[in-house]
Scaffold this motif. Structure first.
Motif, PDB file in Angstrom:
ATOM      1  N   ARG A 110      -8.024  12.394   4.443  1.00 58.47           N
ATOM      2  CA  ARG A 110      -8.305  11.576   2.870  1.00 58.47           C
ATOM      3  C   ARG A 110      -9.555  10.908   2.890  1.00 58.47           C
ATOM      4  N   LEU A 111     -10.209  10.554   4.207  1.00 61.55           N
ATOM      5  CA  LEU A 111     -11.436   9.901   4.366  1.00 61.55           C
ATOM      6  C   LEU A 111     -12.501  10.851   4.679  1.00 61.55           C
ATOM      7  N   PHE A 112     -13.568  10.886   3.949  1.00 65.36           N
ATOM      8  CA  PHE A 112     -14.727  11.958   4.405  1.00 65.36           C
ATOM      9  C   PHE A 112     -16.094  11.564   4.013  1.00 65.36           C
ATOM     10  N   ARG A 113     -16.779  11.945   4.587  1.00 67.54           N
ATOM     11  CA  ARG A 113     -18.442  11.759   3.913  1.00 67.54           C
ATOM     12  C   ARG A 113     -18.436  12.578   2.782  1.00 67.54           C
ATOM     13  N   THR A 114     -19.246  12.137   1.779  1.00 66.79           N
ATOM     14  CA  THR A 114     -19.496  12.703   0.535  1.00 66.79           C
ATOM     15  C   THR A 114     -20.158  14.180   0.894  1.00 66.79           C
ATOM     16  N   GLY A 115     -19.870  14.950   0.255  1.00 77.34           N
ATOM     17  CA  GLY A 115     -20.542  16.484   0.575  1.00 77.34           C
ATOM     18  C   GLY A 115     -19.799  17.160   1.784  1.00 77.34           C
ATOM     19  N   ALA A 116     -19.020  16.375   2.600  1.00 74.93           N
ATOM     20  CA  ALA A 116     -18.556  17.079   3.808  1.00 74.93           C
ATOM     21  C   ALA A 116     -17.020  17.712   3.562  1.00 74.93           C
ATOM     22  N   ILE A 140     -10.095   1.157   8.484  1.00 78.71           N
ATOM     23  CA  ILE A 140     -11.095   1.502   7.458  1.00 78.71           C
ATOM     24  C   ILE A 140     -12.236   0.472   7.618  1.00 78.71           C
ATOM     25  N   GLN A 141     -11.823  -0.829   7.387  1.00 78.65           N
ATOM     26  CA  GLN A 141     -12.862  -1.809   7.241  1.00 78.65           C
ATOM     27  C   GLN A 141     -13.873  -1.850   8.351  1.00 78.65           C
ATOM     28  N   ALA A 142     -13.278  -1.563   9.255  1.00 81.07           N
ATOM     29  CA  ALA A 142     -14.017  -1.535  10.679  1.00 81.07           C
ATOM     30  C   ALA A 142     -14.928  -0.342  11.082  1.00 81.07           C
ATOM     31  N   LEU A 143     -14.875   0.617  10.408  1.00 83.35           N
ATOM     32  CA  LEU A 143     -15.715   1.662  10.302  1.00 83.35           C
ATOM     33  C   LEU A 143     -17.188   1.430  10.077  1.00 83.35           C
ATOM     34  N   PRO A 144     -18.264   1.830  10.791  1.00 89.37           N
ATOM     35  CA  PRO A 144     -19.654   1.742  10.105  1.00 89.37           C
ATOM     36  C   PRO A 144     -19.719   2.924   9.233  1.00 89.37           C
ATOM     37  N   ALA A 199      -6.234  -0.237  -2.358  1.00 84.71           N
ATOM     38  CA  ALA A 199      -7.400   0.271  -2.405  1.00 84.71           C
ATOM     39  C   ALA A 199      -8.659  -0.660  -2.520  1.00 84.71           C
ATOM     40  N   ARG A 200      -8.135  -1.759  -3.312  1.00 82.56           N
ATOM     41  CA  ARG A 200      -9.133  -2.753  -3.543  1.00 82.56           C
ATOM     42  C   ARG A 200      -9.702  -3.637  -2.027  1.00 82.56           C
ATOM     43  N   ARG A 201      -8.926  -3.439  -1.091  1.00 82.07           N
ATOM     44  CA  ARG A 201      -9.267  -4.098  -0.046  1.00 82.07           C
ATOM     45  C   ARG A 201     -10.260  -3.578   0.762  1.00 82.07           C
ATOM     46  N   VAL A 202     -10.480  -2.033   0.468  1.00 77.61           N
ATOM     47  CA  VAL A 202     -11.664  -1.144   1.196  1.00 77.61           C
ATOM     48  C   VAL A 202     -12.721  -0.894   0.147  1.00 77.61           C
ATOM     49  N   SER A 203     -12.761  -1.181  -1.198  1.00 81.11           N
ATOM     50  CA  SER A 203     -13.849  -0.608  -2.086  1.00 81.11           C
ATOM     51  C   SER A 203     -13.731  -1.590  -3.134  1.00 81.11           C
ATOM     52  N   ASP A 204     -14.859  -1.566  -3.800  1.00 82.36           N
ATOM     53  CA  ASP A 204     -14.994  -2.121  -5.127  1.00 82.36           C
ATOM     54  C   ASP A 204     -15.286  -0.871  -6.238  1.00 82.36           C
ATOM     55  N   GLU A 205     -15.408   0.217  -5.537  1.00 81.62           N
ATOM     56  CA  GLU A 205     -15.635   1.209  -6.344  1.00 81.62           C
ATOM     57  C   GLU A 205     -14.427   2.233  -6.580  1.00 81.62           C
ATOM     58  N   MET A 216     -18.553   0.518   6.259  1.00 79.01           N
ATOM     59  CA  MET A 216     -17.915   1.695   5.500  1.00 79.01           C
ATOM     60  C   MET A 216     -17.364   0.918   4.080  1.00 79.01           C
ATOM     61  N   GLN A 217     -17.689   1.359   2.960  1.00 74.87           N
ATOM     62  CA  GLN A 217     -16.932   0.647   1.622  1.00 74.87           C
ATOM     63  C   GLN A 217     -16.807   2.211   0.936  1.00 74.87           C
ATOM     64  N   PRO A 218     -15.844   2.982   0.973  1.00 74.75           N
ATOM     65  CA  PRO A 218     -15.817   4.422   0.432  1.00 74.75           C
ATOM     66  C   PRO A 218     -15.679   4.203  -1.264  1.00 74.75           C
ATOM     67  N   THR A 219     -15.804   5.340  -1.644  1.00 80.54           N
ATOM     68  CA  THR A 219     -15.593   5.224  -3.065  1.00 80.54           C
ATOM     69  C   THR A 219     -14.009   5.868  -3.071  1.00 80.54           C
ATOM     70  N   VAL A 220     -13.158   5.036  -3.783  1.00 87.38           N
ATOM     71  CA  VAL A 220     -11.887   5.581  -3.821  1.00 87.38           C
ATOM     72  C   VAL A 220     -11.144   6.218  -4.813  1.00 87.38           C
ATOM     73  N   ILE A 221     -10.652   7.542  -5.018  1.00 88.38           N
ATOM     74  CA  ILE A 221     -10.391   8.271  -6.109  1.00 88.38           C
ATOM     75  C   ILE A 221      -8.836   8.496  -6.062  1.00 88.38           C
ATOM     76  N   VAL A 222      -8.131   8.129  -7.074  1.00 84.82           N
ATOM     77  CA  VAL A 222      -6.921   8.302  -7.337  1.00 84.82           C
ATOM     78  C   VAL A 222      -6.486   9.224  -8.741  1.00 84.82           C
TER      79      VAL A 222
END
Length: 319
Positions: free
Chosen positions: A164-170, A127-131, A55-61, A33-39
């Motif tokens: 705070r962490l969820f599938r897009t659309g869910a 978070i990094q370990a989640l598929p 946040a940069r440690r879990v995503s580049d978006e 998983m590399q989620p989009t982070v929104i702040v």
């Protein structure tokens, strides 16, 4: 001199390697998983650096939705690699849902943070370990509060759990005017280990000013009595539903009595006094002063309505 191995010896030497080779091939096919982070930000330059660094440690978006900050928030966000989008602020729920609906999110998962929240190593690793296709549609993160420089660990609010962490659309944010939580519109939820720190660095003048303003939003929310787009209370539901269930019982208690009871519960029963002077200031302000102010404004609203409905009787009672 070259010496050929016998077939039996070759098999004995190489077969132990095959499980590792197969595991590597399986691991290579798993998309992590590399989620989009929104702040969300507004004049947040004092805390935003730590938030975006974790946040940069879990995503580049990473998207920063800014409400026209007057300090160096926007420049800092861009310097740290975030995409900044300006949008006027109405309330937290409306701002979060605007971000969900309008940002060009390209990832199948979203991670939502406040500008003063940062994740520790354990939570980042979780978070990094989640598929990319885990068992649940959303995950609750454990949040601790740092107030006046001290992380509070007692009072029954350490940690509080936030989706705070969820599938897009869910996931969506509640339509409440204050104390909004994210909720899942489909799927199940789980919990992640680690710590998210809510690093409150504002002074007490700013803290009380904001809570005075938020008390107006709380009174308006309670007066409206709406349930659509809100989290449904449930005694045996997820952490947010259980919290809302308990809050429902608090709201039914008598005005001006319940702040005293809440403070006594947090500070004495749940050992809030162990958080020292910083904890004493927090529990008095948060669980007594703020809640008493909400009750006073509810009484004021009801009294005004009574005066408008029957001004003669109310004035005669005052005399």
């Amino acid at each position: 001199m070259f010496r050929a191995h016998s077939p039996r010896r070759f098999r004995n030497e190489c077969y132990p390697c095959l499980p590792a080779i197969r595991l590597k091939r399986i691991w290579d096919t798993i998309s992590l998983m590399q989620p989009t982070v929104i702040v969300l930000t507004f004049n947040s330059e004092d805390t935003l650096g730590a938030t975006l660094t974790s946040a940069r440690r879990v995503s580049d978006e990473i998207f920063v939705v800014d409400s026209h900050s007057k300090d160096g928030t926007v420049e800092l966000a861009r310097l740290l690699g975030a995409t900044v989008v300006e949008h006027p602020f109405e309330n937290y729920g409306a701002q979060r849902n605007w971000a969900i609906d309008n940002l060009p999110i390209s990832r199948p998962w979203q991670l939502h943070l406040d500008a003063d929240e940062w994740m520790n190593d354990q939570l980042v690793a979780a978070i990094q370990a989640l598929p990319d296709s885990p068992d649940h549609a959303g995950y609750f993160l454990p949040r601790y509060l740092r107030f006046l420089g001290r992380v509070l660990r007692h009072g029954g609010m350490s940690p509080t759990w936030h989706l705070r962490l969820f599938r897009t659309g869910a996931g969506r944010c509640e339509d409440r005017k204050y104390d909004q939580h994210f909720l899942l519109v489909s799927g199940t939820s789980g919990k992640l280990s680690g710590v998210m720190i809510d690093d409150v660095r504002m002074g007490l003048t700013e803290w009380t000013t904001r809570h005075n303003r938020w008390s107006d939003s709380e009174v308006a929310e309670l007066d409206a009595g709406e349930s659509a787009g809100r989290l449904q209370p449930h005694a045996f539901g997820n952490p947010a539903q259980r919290k809302r269930f308990l809050r429902q019982h608090y709201d039914r208690m008598p005005l001006f009595v319940r702040p005293f009871l809440l403070f006594a519960y947090r500070y004495f029963v749940r050992l809030g006094f162990l958080d020292g002077t910083e904890g004493f200031i927090f529990w008095v302000l948060q669980t007594f002063w703020f809640r008493f102010l909400v009750d006073a404004k509810i009484w004021e609203l009801r009294h005004r309505a009574r005066v408008q409905a029957d001004p003669v009787t109310v004035r005669s009672q005052v005399r």
